[in-house]
Design a protein around this motif. Structure first.
Motif, PDB file in Angstrom:
ATOM      1  N   ALA A  85      -8.429   5.028 -18.156  1.00  0.00           N
ATOM      2  CA  ALA A  85      -8.785   3.840 -17.372  1.00  0.00           C
ATOM      3  C   ALA A  85     -10.219   3.402 -17.641  1.00  0.00           C
ATOM      4  N   VAL A  86     -11.123   4.371 -17.763  1.00  0.00           N
ATOM      5  CA  VAL A  86     -12.529   4.058 -18.016  1.00  0.00           C
ATOM      6  C   VAL A  86     -12.704   3.395 -19.385  1.00  0.00           C
TER       7      VAL A  86
ATOM      8  N   PHE B 164       4.562   1.254 -16.665  1.00  0.00           N
ATOM      9  CA  PHE B 164       3.386   1.149 -15.821  1.00  0.00           C
ATOM     10  C   PHE B 164       2.717   2.496 -15.569  1.00  0.00           C
ATOM     11  N   SER B 165       1.400   2.441 -15.365  1.00  0.00           N
ATOM     12  CA  SER B 165       0.637   3.626 -14.981  1.00  0.00           C
ATOM     13  C   SER B 165      -0.403   3.209 -13.950  1.00  0.00           C
ATOM     14  N   THR B 166      -0.825   4.134 -13.120  1.00  0.00           N
ATOM     15  CA  THR B 166      -1.796   3.826 -12.061  1.00  0.00           C
ATOM     16  C   THR B 166      -3.203   4.227 -12.501  1.00  0.00           C
ATOM     17  N   PRO B 167      -4.156   3.284 -12.515  1.00  0.00           N
ATOM     18  CA  PRO B 167      -5.520   3.605 -12.951  1.00  0.00           C
ATOM     19  C   PRO B 167      -6.267   4.465 -11.938  1.00  0.00           C
ATOM     20  N   ASP B 168      -7.102   5.384 -12.460  1.00  0.00           N
ATOM     21  CA  ASP B 168      -7.897   6.269 -11.603  1.00  0.00           C
ATOM     22  C   ASP B 168      -9.148   6.669 -12.369  1.00  0.00           C
TER      23      ASP B 168
ATOM     24  N   THR C 236      -8.779 -10.549 -26.145  1.00  0.00           N
ATOM     25  CA  THR C 236      -8.796  -9.108 -26.409  1.00  0.00           C
ATOM     26  C   THR C 236      -9.212  -8.326 -25.171  1.00  0.00           C
ATOM     27  N   GLY C 237     -10.263  -8.801 -24.498  1.00  0.00           N
ATOM     28  CA  GLY C 237     -10.740  -8.124 -23.306  1.00  0.00           C
ATOM     29  C   GLY C 237      -9.709  -8.103 -22.189  1.00  0.00           C
ATOM     30  N   LEU C 238      -9.029  -9.213 -21.981  1.00  0.00           N
ATOM     31  CA  LEU C 238      -8.000  -9.281 -20.946  1.00  0.00           C
ATOM     32  C   LEU C 238      -6.843  -8.338 -21.260  1.00  0.00           C
ATOM     33  N   LEU C 239      -6.495  -8.227 -22.534  1.00  0.00           N
ATOM     34  CA  LEU C 239      -5.420  -7.311 -22.928  1.00  0.00           C
ATOM     35  C   LEU C 239      -5.819  -5.855 -22.694  1.00  0.00           C
ATOM     36  N   PHE C 240      -7.091  -5.543 -22.930  1.00  0.00           N
ATOM     37  CA  PHE C 240      -7.555  -4.185 -22.664  1.00  0.00           C
ATOM     38  C   PHE C 240      -7.400  -3.856 -21.183  1.00  0.00           C
ATOM     39  N   LEU C 241      -7.741  -4.803 -20.322  1.00  0.00           N
ATOM     40  CA  LEU C 241      -7.619  -4.564 -18.889  1.00  0.00           C
ATOM     41  C   LEU C 241      -6.159  -4.459 -18.470  1.00  0.00           C
ATOM     42  N   ALA C 242      -5.331  -5.351 -18.989  1.00  0.00           N
ATOM     43  CA  ALA C 242      -3.923  -5.373 -18.598  1.00  0.00           C
ATOM     44  C   ALA C 242      -3.171  -4.140 -19.101  1.00  0.00           C
ATOM     45  N   ILE C 243      -3.327  -3.852 -20.377  1.00  0.00           N
ATOM     46  CA  ILE C 243      -2.572  -2.743 -20.972  1.00  0.00           C
ATOM     47  C   ILE C 243      -3.215  -1.398 -20.660  1.00  0.00           C
TER      48      ILE C 243
ATOM     49  N   LEU D 283      -5.099  -0.524 -18.152  1.00  0.00           N
ATOM     50  CA  LEU D 283      -5.088  -0.131 -16.756  1.00  0.00           C
ATOM     51  C   LEU D 283      -3.688   0.010 -16.171  1.00  0.00           C
ATOM     52  N   PHE D 284      -2.746  -0.764 -16.667  1.00  0.00           N
ATOM     53  CA  PHE D 284      -1.451  -0.828 -15.995  1.00  0.00           C
ATOM     54  C   PHE D 284      -0.241  -0.485 -16.865  1.00  0.00           C
ATOM     55  N   ILE D 285      -0.274  -0.835 -18.128  1.00  0.00           N
ATOM     56  CA  ILE D 285       0.889  -0.524 -18.973  1.00  0.00           C
ATOM     57  C   ILE D 285       0.450   0.235 -20.229  1.00  0.00           C
ATOM     58  N   ALA D 286      -0.395   1.205 -20.006  1.00  0.00           N
ATOM     59  CA  ALA D 286      -0.913   2.012 -21.107  1.00  0.00           C
ATOM     60  C   ALA D 286       0.170   2.693 -21.944  1.00  0.00           C
ATOM     61  N   PRO D 287       1.312   3.114 -21.381  1.00  0.00           N
ATOM     62  CA  PRO D 287       2.322   3.785 -22.217  1.00  0.00           C
ATOM     63  C   PRO D 287       2.813   2.937 -23.389  1.00  0.00           C
ATOM     64  N   ILE D 288       2.800   1.619 -23.243  1.00  0.00           N
ATOM     65  CA  ILE D 288       3.236   0.760 -24.352  1.00  0.00           C
ATOM     66  C   ILE D 288       2.236   0.849 -25.502  1.00  0.00           C
ATOM     67  N   ALA D 289       0.947   0.767 -25.159  1.00  0.00           N
ATOM     68  CA  ALA D 289      -0.079   0.864 -26.202  1.00  0.00           C
ATOM     69  C   ALA D 289      -0.044   2.235 -26.860  1.00  0.00           C
ATOM     70  N   GLN D 290       0.222   3.259 -26.057  1.00  0.00           N
ATOM     71  CA  GLN D 290       0.293   4.614 -26.594  1.00  0.00           C
ATOM     72  C   GLN D 290       1.462   4.767 -27.561  1.00  0.00           C
ATOM     73  N   ALA D 291       2.504   3.976 -27.342  1.00  0.00           N
ATOM     74  CA  ALA D 291       3.706   4.082 -28.178  1.00  0.00           C
ATOM     75  C   ALA D 291       3.541   3.404 -29.534  1.00  0.00           C
ATOM     76  N   ILE D 292       2.495   2.572 -29.705  1.00  0.00           N
ATOM     77  CA  ILE D 292       2.236   1.961 -31.016  1.00  0.00           C
ATOM     78  C   ILE D 292       1.754   3.068 -31.945  1.00  0.00           C
ATOM     79  N   PRO D 293       2.536   3.453 -32.942  1.00  0.00           N
ATOM     80  CA  PRO D 293       2.177   4.599 -33.790  1.00  0.00           C
ATOM     81  C   PRO D 293       1.054   4.280 -34.777  1.00  0.00           C
ATOM     82  N   ALA D 294       0.383   5.318 -35.223  1.00  0.00           N
ATOM     83  CA  ALA D 294      -0.733   5.156 -36.162  1.00  0.00           C
ATOM     84  C   ALA D 294      -0.267   4.550 -37.478  1.00  0.00           C
ATOM     85  N   PHE D 295       0.961   4.882 -37.914  1.00  0.00           N
ATOM     86  CA  PHE D 295       1.415   4.351 -39.193  1.00  0.00           C
ATOM     87  C   PHE D 295       1.672   2.852 -39.125  1.00  0.00           C
TER      88      PHE D 295
END
Length: 445
Positions: free
Chosen positions: A56-57, A229-233, A334-341, A343-355
Motif C-alpha cells: 500500500a505504501v 480486491f485487497s484492503t490497504p493498510d 499513471t498516478g491514478l492507476l497506481f492508487l486504484a490498482i 490500493l484496491f485491486i493489487a492482485p491483478i497487477a501481481q498477476a501480470i507476469p514478468a515475461f
C-alpha cells in the motif's frame, strides 16, 4: 475535458486525450512490478510482517508523487520507490551496516529535505544545465541498455544475484529459458511488439503486455488473478522513521550515499527522458527542470514518511513517452492507476507476469539507445566520455556510477587536450565530488 486539454497544452505538444491516456496506462503497466518487487526487497529488512503495508505504501508514494509530477510539473514522468536504492536500503544499510530500518527511513527523509532545499534554490537545475549535451545523450542511451538488462533479468535470460552491498551482479546468460513456456511467451511478446511498432500501431507495448499476459494465464505459465480486491493498510510503516538514530558520525555516510545515488540517478533519468521526449532545448537544457526536480524531492520526503525507500523518477516512463505521451496528463493517468490498482485491486497487477512486461523494457531500451546518435563521434573529447557512460551504466547496473565515470573522464580529457575553456565550471566541482564518492565506496576514507 477541454479544460484539461488547455491546461496540459495538448495543442502545443501535438497530442490528444486518447494518446495521453494510452501512454499513461502503458507507463503504469511497465512499472506495476514495483508494487510487489519493492515490498519483497524492503520486507527482507523490515520483516515479512511489513509486506502488506509496503504494498500500500509503494502504491501511495508512487501514485501521489506521479500525480504531483503531472499536475505541477506537467511532464509525462512517473515516480516510484527506486530499484537499486531499495536494495541499498535493505541489504547494505540495514542488513549490512546493522542500522535499524527506522533509522534508514530517517536518512531517506533527511536526504529528501536536502533535495527540496537544493531544488528551491535552483542548485539542482543549475547542475543539469552545466552538463554537456554529449553526456546527456550518452546517459539516455546508457539507460536504454540498463532497461534492456532489467527486462532480460526479469524473464530469467540473465542470471544474477544481489551481493552484500545491495548491488545486482550478473553471472551469465541462461539460454535454456528460451525453451520454457515463459521464454517462448517472452519471445512472442517481443516479436509482437516489434511487428506492431513496425506497422505503426498505437499502443503496441500495451497490446503486447496484455496479450502475452492472457496467453500466459491460459497456458498455465502464470497463475490467474486469485481475486480482484485487497484492503490497504499502512500502519506498520507510517511515520515510523527514527531521526534520533541518525545522531552519530556513521549515519552521515549513509545520508551521503543515499544523496549521491538519488541525485545523479534522478539527474540522469530526467535528462534521458527529456532527450527522448524532445524536450531538450538547443543548448541541451531541460525546460521547467526546477519543477521536475522539486517534485522528485517531495516524492522522496513523502515516501520516507509513509515508510518506503527513496522515491525517484522512473526510466520506465520512456514506455509512455514512446507511445506518444508528452504532457502531464500521461503522469496523471499513471498516478491514478497506481492508487486504484495498488490500493484496491493489487492482485491483478501481481498477476501480470514478468515475461509479459520484459519485452516492453527491451523495446524501450532499443528506442533510448538511439539517443547516442546525438554524440559527435568525430570529436574524441566528446565521444570517449560518452562511450564510457554508455558501457558503465549497464555493466555496473548503476546510472549514478555511469554518470560519475562520464563527468570525470569528460573533465580530464577536455582539460589535458587543451580545451579546458569548453568545460563549465560546475563540471570541475561535479568531477571532484564523484572522485570523492568513488573513494568513499572504495573505503579510502
Amino acid at each position: 475535458m477541454r479544460a484539461l486539454e488547455r491546461y496540459f497544452e495538448f495543442e502545443k505538444y501535438r497530442t490528444d486525450m486518447r494518446t495521453e491516456i494510452l501512454a499513461g496506462i502503458t507507463t503504469f503497466m511497465t512499472m506495476a512490478y514495483i508494487l510487489f518487487v519493492n515490498p519483497a526487497i524492503l520486507s527482507d529488512a523490515m520483516g515479512k510482517e511489513a509486506f502488506n503495508s509496503l504494498v500500500a505504501v509503494t502504491a501511495l508514494a508512487a501514485g501521489i508523487s506521479t500525480i504531483i509530477m503531472g499536475v505541477y510539473a506537467k511532464k509525462p514522468f512517473a515516480l516510484a520507490p527506486g530499484m537499486g536504492l531499495n536494495a541499498y536500503f535493505a541489504y547494505s544499510v540495514v542488513l549490512g551496516m546493522g542500522y535499524d530500518w527506522r533509522v534508514a527511513l530517517a536518512a531517506v527523509f533527511v536526504e529528501g529535505i536536502i533535495f527540496i532545499i537544493l531544488s528551491i534554490t535552483k542548485v539542482r537545475s543549475a547542475i543539469i544545465h552545466a552538463i554537456p549535451l554529449s553526456q546527456k545523450y550518452a546517459v539516455g542511451a546508457g539507460i536504454g541498455l540498463f532497461l534492456t538488462l532489467i527486462g532480460l533479468n526479469d524473464v530469467g535470460l540473465l542470471t544474477a544475484f544481489v551481493d552484500n552491498n545491495g548491488v545486482l551482479k550478473f553471472t551469465g546468460f541462461n539460454a535454456s529459458v528460451l525453451g520454457t513456456k515463459a521464454g517462448l511467451l517472452f519471445l512472442f511478446g517481443l516479436f509482437l511488439a516489434a511487428i506492431l511498432i513496425s506497422l505503426r500501431v498505437k499502443g503496441a507495448l500495451l497490446i503486447s503486455i496484455l496479450t502475452t499476459s492472457i496467453l500466459g494465464w491460459i497456458s498455465g505459465a502464470a497463475p490467474w488473478p486469485e481475486h480482484l480486491f485487497s484492503t490497504p493498510d499502512i500502519s506498520y510503516t507510517f511515520l515510523k522513521l527514527d531521526l534520533q538514530g541518525l545522531l552519530n558520525i556513521g549515519a552521515i555516510g549513509v545520508v551521503f550515499a543515499f544523496f549521491m545515488v538519488d541525485f545523479f540517478d534522478t539527474l540522469g533519468t530526467i535528462t534521458g527522458l527529456s532527450a527522448k521526449a524532445g524536450f531538450l532545448t538547443k543548448e541541451g537544457k531541460v525546460p521547467d527542470a526546477e519543477k521536475v526536480l522539486l517534485t522528485d524531492a517531495i516524492g522522496t520526503t513523502l515516501g520516507a514518511l509513509l515508510g518506503t525507500s527513496t522515491v525517484t523518477t522512473y526510466i520506465e516512463s520512456a514506455a509512455g513517452i514512446e507511445e506518444g505521451g508528452r504532457t502531464g496528463m500521461t503522469a496523471l493517468v499513471t498516478g491514478l492507476l497506481f492508487l486504484a490498482i495498488g490500493l484496491f485491486i493489487a492482485p491483478i497487477a501481481q498477476a501480470i507476469p514478468a515475461f509479459a512486461t520484459a519485452p516492453a523494457l527491451v523495446i524501450v531500451g532499443y528506442y533510448m539507445l538511439s539517443a547516442i546518435r546525438g554524440v559527435d563521434f568525430d570529436d574524441a573529447t566528446e565521444a570517449i566520455p560518452a562511450f564510457l557512460v554508455l558501457i558503465t551504466i549497464p555493466y555496473t547496473y548503476s546510472i549514478a556510477d555511469g554518470i560519475g565515470m562520464g563527468f570525470i573522464s569528460y573533465t580530464i580529457i577536455k582539460l589535458f587536450s587543451g580545451r579546458g575553456k569548453e568545460i563549465h565550471p560546475l563540471m570541475y566541482v561535479l568531477a571532484l565530488i564523484f572522485m570523492g564518492y568513488f573513494a568513499y565506496l572504495g573505503g579510502l576514507f
